[in-house]
Design an enzyme around this catalytic site. Structure first.
Site, PDB file in Angstrom:
ATOM      1  N   HIS A 317       0.849  -1.203   0.000  1.00  0.00           N
ATOM      2  CA  HIS A 317       0.000   0.000   0.000  1.00  0.00           C
ATOM      3  C   HIS A 317       0.875   1.239   0.000  1.00  0.00           C
ATOM      4  O   HIS A 317       1.976   1.224   0.549  1.00  0.00           O
ATOM      5  CB  HIS A 317      -0.932   0.029   1.223  1.00  0.00           C
ATOM      6  CG  HIS A 317      -2.094   0.930   1.041  1.00  0.00           C
ATOM      7  ND1 HIS A 317      -2.058   2.265   1.382  1.00  0.00           N
ATOM      8  CD2 HIS A 317      -3.325   0.710   0.509  1.00  0.00           C
ATOM      9  CE1 HIS A 317      -3.224   2.814   1.076  1.00  0.00           C
ATOM     10  NE2 HIS A 317      -4.014   1.898   0.552  1.00  0.00           N
ATOM     11  N   ARG A 326      -9.659  -3.058   6.765  1.00  0.00           N
ATOM     12  CA  ARG A 326     -10.757  -3.490   5.888  1.00  0.00           C
ATOM     13  C   ARG A 326     -10.595  -4.976   5.564  1.00  0.00           C
ATOM     14  O   ARG A 326     -11.559  -5.737   5.481  1.00  0.00           O
ATOM     15  CB  ARG A 326     -10.789  -2.633   4.610  1.00  0.00           C
ATOM     16  CG  ARG A 326     -10.980  -1.145   4.906  1.00  0.00           C
ATOM     17  CD  ARG A 326     -10.783  -0.285   3.662  1.00  0.00           C
ATOM     18  NE  ARG A 326      -9.435  -0.367   3.136  1.00  0.00           N
ATOM     19  CZ  ARG A 326      -9.018   0.232   2.018  1.00  0.00           C
ATOM     20  NH1 ARG A 326      -9.862   0.969   1.309  1.00  0.00           N
ATOM     21  NH2 ARG A 326      -7.771   0.108   1.603  1.00  0.00           N
TER      22      ARG A 326
HETATM   23  N1  CMX Z   1       4.130  -7.109  -5.245  1.00  0.00           N
HETATM   24  C1  CMX Z   1       5.307  -6.853  -5.866  1.00  0.00           C
HETATM   25  N2  CMX Z   1       5.966  -5.692  -5.803  1.00  0.00           N
HETATM   26  C2  CMX Z   1       5.417  -4.730  -5.029  1.00  0.00           C
HETATM   27  C3  CMX Z   1       4.227  -4.919  -4.313  1.00  0.00           C
HETATM   28  C4  CMX Z   1       3.559  -6.160  -4.464  1.00  0.00           C
HETATM   29  N3  CMX Z   1       2.392  -6.424  -3.875  1.00  0.00           N
HETATM   30  N4  CMX Z   1       3.936  -3.795  -3.632  1.00  0.00           N
HETATM   31  C5  CMX Z   1       4.918  -2.908  -3.934  1.00  0.00           C
HETATM   32  N5  CMX Z   1       5.805  -3.493  -4.773  1.00  0.00           N
HETATM   33  C6  CMX Z   1       6.961  -2.840  -5.424  1.00  0.00           C
HETATM   34  C7  CMX Z   1       6.460  -1.677  -6.266  1.00  0.00           C
HETATM   35  O1  CMX Z   1       5.969  -2.129  -7.538  1.00  0.00           O
HETATM   36  C8  CMX Z   1       7.686  -0.799  -6.364  1.00  0.00           C
HETATM   37  O2  CMX Z   1       8.517  -1.343  -7.364  1.00  0.00           O
HETATM   38  P1  CMX Z   1       9.351  -0.369  -8.357  1.00  0.00           P
HETATM   39  O3  CMX Z   1      10.136   0.545  -7.485  1.00  0.00           O
HETATM   40  O4  CMX Z   1      10.189  -1.339  -9.127  1.00  0.00           O
HETATM   41  O5  CMX Z   1       8.334   0.328  -9.189  1.00  0.00           O
HETATM   42  C9  CMX Z   1       8.354  -1.039  -5.005  1.00  0.00           C
HETATM   43  O6  CMX Z   1       7.791  -2.244  -4.471  1.00  0.00           O
HETATM   44  C10 CMX Z   1       8.110   0.085  -4.037  1.00  0.00           C
HETATM   45  O7  CMX Z   1       6.711   0.291  -3.959  1.00  0.00           O
HETATM   46  P2  CMX Z   1       6.041   0.760  -2.583  1.00  0.00           P
HETATM   47  O8  CMX Z   1       6.703   2.026  -2.177  1.00  0.00           O
HETATM   48  O9  CMX Z   1       6.048  -0.366  -1.611  1.00  0.00           O
HETATM   49  O10 CMX Z   1       4.530   0.965  -2.991  1.00  0.00           O
HETATM   50  P3  CMX Z   1       3.880   2.066  -3.932  1.00  0.00           P
HETATM   51  O11 CMX Z   1       3.368   3.142  -3.059  1.00  0.00           O
HETATM   52  O12 CMX Z   1       4.770   2.445  -5.055  1.00  0.00           O
HETATM   53  O13 CMX Z   1       2.668   1.232  -4.550  1.00  0.00           O
HETATM   54  C11 CMX Z   1       0.819  -0.226  -4.563  1.00  0.00           C
HETATM   55  C12 CMX Z   1       1.555   0.857  -3.786  1.00  0.00           C
HETATM   56  C13 CMX Z   1      -0.496  -0.512  -3.870  1.00  0.00           C
HETATM   57  C14 CMX Z   1       0.539   0.266  -5.987  1.00  0.00           C
HETATM   58  C15 CMX Z   1       1.701  -1.504  -4.606  1.00  0.00           C
HETATM   59  O14 CMX Z   1       1.903  -1.993  -3.291  1.00  0.00           O
HETATM   60  C16 CMX Z   1       1.113  -2.593  -5.463  1.00  0.00           C
HETATM   61  O15 CMX Z   1       1.287  -2.579  -6.679  1.00  0.00           O
HETATM   62  N6  CMX Z   1       0.365  -3.588  -4.838  1.00  0.00           N
HETATM   63  C17 CMX Z   1      -0.309  -4.612  -5.602  1.00  0.00           C
HETATM   64  C18 CMX Z   1      -1.567  -4.037  -6.248  1.00  0.00           C
HETATM   65  C19 CMX Z   1      -2.651  -3.744  -5.220  1.00  0.00           C
HETATM   66  O16 CMX Z   1      -2.959  -4.567  -4.369  1.00  0.00           O
HETATM   67  N7  CMX Z   1      -3.269  -2.557  -5.328  1.00  0.00           N
HETATM   68  C20 CMX Z   1      -4.406  -2.175  -4.472  1.00  0.00           C
HETATM   69  C21 CMX Z   1      -4.085  -1.102  -3.443  1.00  0.00           C
HETATM   70  C22 CMX Z   1      -5.310  -0.725  -2.642  1.00  0.00           C
HETATM   71  C23 CMX Z   1      -6.297   0.036  -3.476  1.00  0.00           C
HETATM   72  O17 CMX Z   1      -6.003   1.168  -3.882  1.00  0.00           O
HETATM   73  O18 CMX Z   1      -7.367  -0.497  -3.778  1.00  0.00           O
END
Ligand code: CMX
Length: 455
Positions: A317, A326
């Site tokens: 997140h 949630r």
């Molecule tokens: N699986 C793999 N890699 C992940 C990850 C996951 N679940 N969560 C974060 N990372 C990666 C990011 O892709 C990012 O990689 P890059 O630097 O290579 O681009 C790195 O870790 C750092 O990211 P972060 O600072 O931890 O998280 P962000 O704020 O950039 O992104 C989010 C947040 C939600 C987009 C990301 O955790 C993600 O893609 N999760 C999976 C998708 C998801 O569940 N989305 C729903 C979120 C809730 C909602 O809005 O409904």
């Protein structure tokens, strides 16, 4: 007190509060932005005001002053009242709001006809966004703005637009389900009138549940709909959908334009569409290992996903640093009502494995010079598909529509408050890469020269 009356009472108070805050604290700094943040989605930069809710990294969603897990038994429309006014409604106020929604619950034929005219492979989120956009012709805000209205009155037709949209949403979302998945009917013979009529004795969520063709002999599905709509209602102001809605609304586009735009953001796989992706991932996992997988099998699948460059949906997140409350609430619901369900059990097992895998993978990433993964814990989307699947809603492309029906409440509440408080046009400053390279280094050199001169 009726929602309209409560807002009429509170808005002058909030306007005064804003004036005082600006005059006493207006010049104080609340944020500084680094180059990495400017390149990195503005993550963590405090740059907007949102009073409906806050997301604390270590606690999750707090609606006004209430932590989410303390108010999961509230009806969704009571939550809407709370988001907007900061107070829980009295039974009379709830009834009055329910009547307002019932009065606006009939959706006209042109919306139905337009949805039926869309190609059959149109995604349900596209159908939802389209339906809302098509309804823009009903906007009272646009009508009154065009004919001339004072700025301090903007919130009133915005509230009316919000009620029109909320009243229509259960019907629109049910239409989408029916048209998209046909449910044994031919498109040409389906009629809008076939949907269960609005029952004025039931709440908003129960009417939505009633309109969906899901058998519910135990009443469990209706309970889930109430919980689901309550949990997904808002997530402060900076998330993609809220932020987009806020920005579009700041141009004085009406609620139909703004919410439709916000939902287009919710339709992205990194945001609301993650619930669809997550259930897909879970079913693929079960398919691969012929049923509920072992912990080792889950670990293998998670590593496969990560090593192929994909994200594990439902985990991580942008703000949260703990398990999303949630997710906790939906997990508790599943444990109470259907602990033996194999899909639910798999989701529960995944929860025991994926955080450890993400932690280990994050360490590998750091060694390879990449960003760490900031949060290893499940977000709402990790658990929200399995509970709908249990009740026979197996079409996971539809799950984000469910999310949207709820999230629309938060977007609308924020829009109304922004118009009430005269929040201006959103216009952050962007800079070019050239500017960063030339200006930042030039400034640093200048600073060093001044410092050396002083020495
Ligand atoms: N699986 C793999 N890699 C992940 C990850 C996951 N679940 N969560 C974060 N990372 C990666 C990011 O892709 C990012 O990689 P890059 O630097 O290579 O681009 C790195 O870790 C750092 O990211 P972060 O600072 O931890 O998280 P962000 O704020 O950039 O992104 C989010 C947040 C939600 C987009 C990301 O955790 C993600 O893609 N999760 C999976 C998708 C998801 O569940 N989305 C729903 C979120 C809730 C909602 O809005 O409904």
């Amino acid at each position: 007190m009726r929602l309209q009356d409560k807002l009429t009472e509170m808005i002058p108070v909030w306007r005064e509060e804003k004036k005082e805050v600006l005059s006493s604290l207006g010049s104080k700094k609340i944020a500084e932005a680094t180059v990495a943040q400017a390149f990195g989605g503005m993550r963590g930069i405090k740059g907007m005001i949102c009073d409906t809710s806050v997301v604390e990294p270590d606690k999750g969603l707090i609606i006004r002053e209430y932590p989410l897990l303390e108010i999961t038994d509230m009806l969704p429309e009571e939550i809407f009242y709370l988001l907007l006014t900061g107070e829980k409604p009295t039974p009379d106020a709830t009834k009055s709001l329910q009547n307002d929604l019932a009065d606006r619950s009939e959706v006209k034929d042109y919306v139905w006809d337009a949805l039926r005219a869309l190609p059959e492979d149109t995604h349900p989120m596209n159908m939802l966004s389209t339906a809302i956009l098509i309804m823009e012709r009903e906007s009272q805000f646009r009508k009154q703005y065009t004919s001339g209205m004072k700025k301090e009155d903007y919130w009133q037709p915005m509230l009316e637009d919000a009620l029109i949209l909320m009243g229509a949403l259960p019907c629109i979302a049910a239409m989408i389900y029916k048209i998209k998945y046909k449910k044994g009917l031919k498109r040409d013979t389906m009629r809008l009138d076939d949907l269960t009529p609005w029952d004025r004795n039931l709440d908003w969520g129960a009417n939505f549940a009633n309109k969906l063709p899901i058998d519910d002999p135990t009443g469990g599905f209706a309970k889930l709909v109430q919980l689901y709509l309550t949990l997904h209602c808002d997530h402060e102001g900076g998330n993609v959908s809220a932020n987009v809605c806020h920005t579009v609304g700041s141009a004085l586009s009406d609620a139909f334009y703004a919410v439709s735009a916000g939902l287009n953001g919710l339709a992205g796989p990194l945001h609301g569409l993650a619930n669809q992706e997550c259930l897909k991932w879970t079913l693929e996992l079960m398919d691969k290992y012929n049923g509920t997988p072992s912990l080792q099998e889950i670990e293998d699948m998670a590593y496969n996903t990560l090593r192929s460059g994909k994200v594990v949906p439902g985990y991580g997140h942008a703000v949260l640093r703990v398990t999303d409350p949630r997710f906790t609430a939906l997990n508790a619901f599943g444990n109470k009502h259907f602990p033996e369900d194999p899909v639910f059990q798999t989701v529960d097992r995944v929860f025991n494995v994926v955080p450890k895998v993400l932690e280990a993978f994050s360490a590998e990433r750091v060694k390879a010079g990449k960003n760490p993964i900031a949060n290893f814990w499940p977000n709402v989307d990790a658990g929200s598909g399995a509970v709908l699947y249990h009740y026979g809603m197996t079409e996971f492309e539809y799950y984000t529509v469910f999310f949207s029906v709820s999230r629309t409440m938060g977007m609308l509440a924020q829009l109304i408050l922004n118009r009430a408080l005269g929040t201006p046009l959103t216009r952050p400053k962007s800079v070019s890469t050239k500017w960063v390279k030339e200006t930042i280094s030039k400034k640093q050199i200048e600073k060093r020269l001044i410092w050396e001169e002083k020495k």
